[in-house]
Design a protein around this motif. Structure first.
Motif, PDB file in Angstrom:
ATOM      1  N   ASP A 176      -5.345 -11.734  -2.619  1.00 58.69           N
ATOM      2  CA  ASP A 176      -5.674 -11.105  -1.342  1.00 58.69           C
ATOM      3  C   ASP A 176      -6.905 -10.214  -1.398  1.00 58.69           C
ATOM      4  O   ASP A 176      -7.560  -9.982  -0.392  1.00 58.69           O
ATOM      5  CB  ASP A 176      -4.485 -10.274  -0.835  1.00 58.69           C
ATOM      6  N   ARG A 177      -7.220  -9.682  -2.585  1.00 57.49           N
ATOM      7  CA  ARG A 177      -8.362  -8.787  -2.748  1.00 57.49           C
ATOM      8  C   ARG A 177      -8.298  -7.620  -1.762  1.00 57.49           C
ATOM      9  O   ARG A 177      -9.290  -7.251  -1.128  1.00 57.49           O
ATOM     10  CB  ARG A 177      -9.677  -9.552  -2.581  1.00 57.49           C
ATOM     11  N   LEU A 178      -7.121  -7.062  -1.632  1.00 63.35           N
ATOM     12  CA  LEU A 178      -6.930  -5.927  -0.740  1.00 63.35           C
ATOM     13  C   LEU A 178      -7.403  -4.652  -1.421  1.00 63.35           C
ATOM     14  O   LEU A 178      -7.555  -4.605  -2.653  1.00 63.35           O
ATOM     15  CB  LEU A 178      -5.455  -5.824  -0.348  1.00 63.35           C
ATOM     16  N   PRO A 179      -7.633  -3.584  -0.659  1.00 62.72           N
ATOM     17  CA  PRO A 179      -8.164  -2.351  -1.263  1.00 62.72           C
ATOM     18  C   PRO A 179      -7.187  -1.698  -2.229  1.00 62.72           C
ATOM     19  O   PRO A 179      -5.980  -1.924  -2.164  1.00 62.72           O
ATOM     20  CB  PRO A 179      -8.423  -1.457  -0.042  1.00 62.72           C
ATOM     21  N   TYR A 180      -7.738  -0.883  -3.124  1.00 63.21           N
ATOM     22  CA  TYR A 180      -6.982  -0.094  -4.087  1.00 63.21           C
ATOM     23  C   TYR A 180      -6.166  -0.970  -5.034  1.00 63.21           C
ATOM     24  O   TYR A 180      -5.047  -0.620  -5.431  1.00 63.21           O
ATOM     25  CB  TYR A 180      -6.080   0.920  -3.377  1.00 63.21           C
ATOM     26  N   THR A 181      -6.736  -2.107  -5.436  1.00 54.63           N
ATOM     27  CA  THR A 181      -6.027  -3.011  -6.343  1.00 54.63           C
ATOM     28  C   THR A 181      -5.762  -2.356  -7.690  1.00 54.63           C
ATOM     29  O   THR A 181      -4.665  -2.504  -8.262  1.00 54.63           O
ATOM     30  CB  THR A 181      -6.833  -4.308  -6.530  1.00 54.63           C
ATOM     31  N   HIS A 182      -6.737  -1.623  -8.221  1.00 56.97           N
ATOM     32  CA  HIS A 182      -6.532  -0.983  -9.527  1.00 56.97           C
ATOM     33  C   HIS A 182      -5.370  -0.002  -9.466  1.00 56.97           C
ATOM     34  O   HIS A 182      -4.514   0.032 -10.366  1.00 56.97           O
ATOM     35  CB  HIS A 182      -7.803  -0.261  -9.975  1.00 56.97           C
ATOM     36  N   ARG A 183      -5.319   0.802  -8.403  1.00 57.73           N
ATOM     37  CA  ARG A 183      -4.208   1.745  -8.238  1.00 57.73           C
ATOM     38  C   ARG A 183      -2.880   0.996  -8.164  1.00 57.73           C
ATOM     39  O   ARG A 183      -1.882   1.413  -8.762  1.00 57.73           O
ATOM     40  CB  ARG A 183      -4.413   2.568  -6.978  1.00 57.73           C
ATOM     41  N   ALA A 184      -2.879  -0.137  -7.448  1.00 55.44           N
ATOM     42  CA  ALA A 184      -1.658  -0.923  -7.321  1.00 55.44           C
ATOM     43  C   ALA A 184      -1.191  -1.446  -8.672  1.00 55.44           C
ATOM     44  O   ALA A 184       0.015  -1.426  -8.981  1.00 55.44           O
ATOM     45  CB  ALA A 184      -1.873  -2.075  -6.348  1.00 55.44           C
ATOM     46  N   LEU A 185      -2.124  -1.911  -9.491  1.00 52.27           N
ATOM     47  CA  LEU A 185      -1.745  -2.453 -10.800  1.00 52.27           C
ATOM     48  C   LEU A 185      -1.139  -1.376 -11.691  1.00 52.27           C
ATOM     49  O   LEU A 185      -0.217  -1.645 -12.475  1.00 52.27           O
ATOM     50  CB  LEU A 185      -2.959  -3.097 -11.469  1.00 52.27           C
ATOM     51  N   VAL A 186      -1.651  -0.157 -11.598  1.00 52.32           N
ATOM     52  CA  VAL A 186      -1.064   0.950 -12.361  1.00 52.32           C
ATOM     53  C   VAL A 186       0.375   1.194 -11.923  1.00 52.32           C
ATOM     54  O   VAL A 186       1.282   1.364 -12.744  1.00 52.32           O
ATOM     55  CB  VAL A 186      -1.915   2.225 -12.191  1.00 52.32           C
ATOM     56  N   GLN A 187       0.602   1.187 -10.599  1.00 44.65           N
ATOM     57  CA  GLN A 187       1.959   1.387 -10.089  1.00 44.65           C
ATOM     58  C   GLN A 187       2.875   0.219 -10.483  1.00 44.65           C
ATOM     59  O   GLN A 187       4.061   0.412 -10.772  1.00 44.65           O
ATOM     60  CB  GLN A 187       1.928   1.527  -8.564  1.00 44.65           C
ATOM     61  N   LEU A 188       2.325  -0.990 -10.495  1.00 41.05           N
ATOM     62  CA  LEU A 188       3.132  -2.152 -10.869  1.00 41.05           C
ATOM     63  C   LEU A 188       3.506  -2.128 -12.344  1.00 41.05           C
ATOM     64  O   LEU A 188       4.567  -2.634 -12.730  1.00 41.05           O
ATOM     65  CB  LEU A 188       2.390  -3.438 -10.515  1.00 41.05           C
ATOM     66  N   ASP A 189       2.655  -1.550 -13.177  1.00 35.74           N
ATOM     67  CA  ASP A 189       3.025  -1.375 -14.583  1.00 35.74           C
ATOM     68  C   ASP A 189       4.290  -0.524 -14.698  1.00 35.74           C
ATOM     69  O   ASP A 189       5.207  -0.846 -15.468  1.00 35.74           O
ATOM     70  CB  ASP A 189       1.880  -0.715 -15.355  1.00 35.74           C
ATOM     71  N   ALA A 190       4.320   0.573 -13.924  1.00 31.63           N
ATOM     72  CA  ALA A 190       5.503   1.441 -13.940  1.00 31.63           C
ATOM     73  C   ALA A 190       6.710   0.724 -13.330  1.00 31.63           C
ATOM     74  O   ALA A 190       7.844   0.868 -13.808  1.00 31.63           O
ATOM     75  CB  ALA A 190       5.210   2.732 -13.180  1.00 31.63           C
ATOM     76  N   ALA A 191       6.475  -0.067 -12.274  1.00 27.34           N
ATOM     77  CA  ALA A 191       7.572  -0.800 -11.644  1.00 27.34           C
ATOM     78  C   ALA A 191       8.151  -1.849 -12.579  1.00 27.34           C
ATOM     79  O   ALA A 191       9.362  -2.108 -12.569  1.00 27.34           O
ATOM     80  CB  ALA A 191       7.097  -1.440 -10.349  1.00 27.34           C
ATOM     81  N   GLU A 192       7.300  -2.462 -13.392  1.00 28.07           N
ATOM     82  CA  GLU A 192       7.773  -3.463 -14.350  1.00 28.07           C
ATOM     83  C   GLU A 192       8.795  -2.855 -15.297  1.00 28.07           C
ATOM     84  O   GLU A 192       9.842  -3.453 -15.592  1.00 28.07           O
ATOM     85  CB  GLU A 192       6.589  -4.019 -15.138  1.00 28.07           C
ATOM     86  N   THR A 193       8.503  -1.646 -15.753  1.00 31.06           N
ATOM     87  CA  THR A 193       9.449  -0.951 -16.628  1.00 31.06           C
ATOM     88  C   THR A 193      10.752  -0.657 -15.884  1.00 31.06           C
ATOM     89  O   THR A 193      11.850  -0.836 -16.433  1.00 31.06           O
ATOM     90  CB  THR A 193       8.830   0.357 -17.141  1.00 31.06           C
ATOM     91  N   ALA A 194      10.634  -0.215 -14.627  1.00 25.80           N
ATOM     92  CA  ALA A 194      11.830   0.104 -13.844  1.00 25.80           C
ATOM     93  C   ALA A 194      12.675  -1.133 -13.571  1.00 25.80           C
ATOM     94  O   ALA A 194      13.913  -1.053 -13.511  1.00 25.80           O
ATOM     95  CB  ALA A 194      11.425   0.763 -12.531  1.00 25.80           C
ATOM     96  N   MET A 195      12.043  -2.297 -13.414  1.00 24.91           N
ATOM     97  CA  MET A 195      12.783  -3.517 -13.096  1.00 24.91           C
ATOM     98  C   MET A 195      13.683  -3.963 -14.232  1.00 24.91           C
ATOM     99  O   MET A 195      14.677  -4.660 -14.014  1.00 24.91           O
ATOM    100  CB  MET A 195      11.809  -4.634 -12.713  1.00 24.91           C
ATOM    101  N   GLN A 196      13.349  -3.579 -15.432  1.00 25.61           N
ATOM    102  CA  GLN A 196      14.172  -3.966 -16.572  1.00 25.61           C
ATOM    103  C   GLN A 196      15.569  -3.360 -16.504  1.00 25.61           C
ATOM    104  O   GLN A 196      16.510  -3.881 -17.109  1.00 25.61           O
ATOM    105  CB  GLN A 196      13.477  -3.564 -17.874  1.00 25.61           C
ATOM    106  N   ALA A 197      15.686  -2.250 -15.758  1.00 22.29           N
ATOM    107  CA  ALA A 197      16.987  -1.591 -15.641  1.00 22.29           C
ATOM    108  C   ALA A 197      17.812  -2.100 -14.455  1.00 22.29           C
ATOM    109  O   ALA A 197      18.956  -1.719 -14.298  1.00 22.29           O
ATOM    110  CB  ALA A 197      16.783  -0.071 -15.491  1.00 22.29           C
ATOM    111  N   LEU A 198      17.228  -2.992 -13.650  1.00 22.37           N
ATOM    112  CA  LEU A 198      17.923  -3.490 -12.483  1.00 22.37           C
ATOM    113  C   LEU A 198      18.605  -4.824 -12.769  1.00 22.37           C
ATOM    114  O   LEU A 198      18.253  -5.526 -13.706  1.00 22.37           O
ATOM    115  CB  LEU A 198      16.935  -3.666 -11.312  1.00 22.37           C
ATOM    116  N   GLY A 199      19.559  -5.170 -11.924  1.00 21.38           N
ATOM    117  CA  GLY A 199      20.285  -6.418 -12.098  1.00 21.38           C
ATOM    118  C   GLY A 199      19.496  -7.615 -11.625  1.00 21.38           C
ATOM    119  O   GLY A 199      18.318  -7.517 -11.272  1.00 21.38           O
TER     120      GLY A 199
END
Length: 204
Positions: A176-199
């Motif tokens: 999509d090349r939407l704005p603030y992609t770098h910021r989003a990727l940083v947040q997704l790194d943290a979300a990836e860790t959080a997803m490991q604890a979910l069902g």
């Protein structure tokens, strides 16, 4: 035939004093800025219908407001809506919500709270809401000011969308090349860790 009242009541349906009295008597409960009968559950449909009374029909609930509709976050102090940049919609200023123009395809949205028309006069309606994946991406790009690391919420939204990890969100960022992609990727790194604890995810 008795007149059937809407599932979500406003002062346009009954006087405010009567609505408040019925709420105190336990016959109504608050849903956002409005009221619903106690025999109806507060679910995403009811929350969407209450928001639909606040804004014009072209409005799309997004970010924390979308997460509230899905039942994943508390109701925000000021609701967040968007419209496609081509919509040319007018929204009167309000302390209860803000609206911004964005690039948002219809496939990124879902109509929530719509009803089938009945002979007693109930009309179809509901509210457009960004889908869980789009909501997660928007929160990753624009983290809530009072919650600078919404990893758990982003992870839960991705699970709600049926994704086992953040790979779909990362692909969307790249395509999509939407704005603030770098910021989003940083947040997704943290979300990836959080997803490991979910069902296991349940697709909706």
């Amino acid at each position: 035939m008795p007149i059937r009242l809407p599932d979500v009541l406003s002062p346009g349906d009954l006087p405010l004093a009567e609505l408040s009295s019925l709420c105190l008597d336990g016959e109504l409960f608050r849903v956002g800025d409005f009221w619903s009968p106690v025999d109806l559950a507060e679910d995403r449909d009811q929350r969407a219908r209450s928001l639909a009374l606040l804004v014009p029909v072209k409005a799309i609930a997004e970010r924390l407001t979308a997460a509230w509709v899905y039942g994943l976050a508390p109701e925000p102090e000021r609701h967040q809506f968007c419209v496609p940049i081509t919509a040319r919609a007018y929204f009167p200023p309000s302390p209860r919500f803000g609206v911004r123009e964005v690039v948002c395809d219809l496939e990124d949205t879902i109509r929530v709270g719509a009803r089938t028309a009945h002979r007693d006069g109930i009309q179809p309606g509901g509210l457009l809401v960004t889908r869980p994946l789009r909501t997660a991406l928007d929160l990753a790009r624009w983290p809530p000011p009072k919650s600078p690391a919404p990893a758990a919420l982003i992870a839960t939204l991705l699970r709600l969308a049926g994704h086992p990890d953040t790979s779909a969100a990362r692909r969307a960022c790249a395509i999509d090349r939407l704005p603030y992609t770098h910021r989003a990727l940083v947040q997704l790194d943290a979300a990836e860790t959080a997803m490991q604890a979910l069902g296991k995810p349940t697709r909706r």
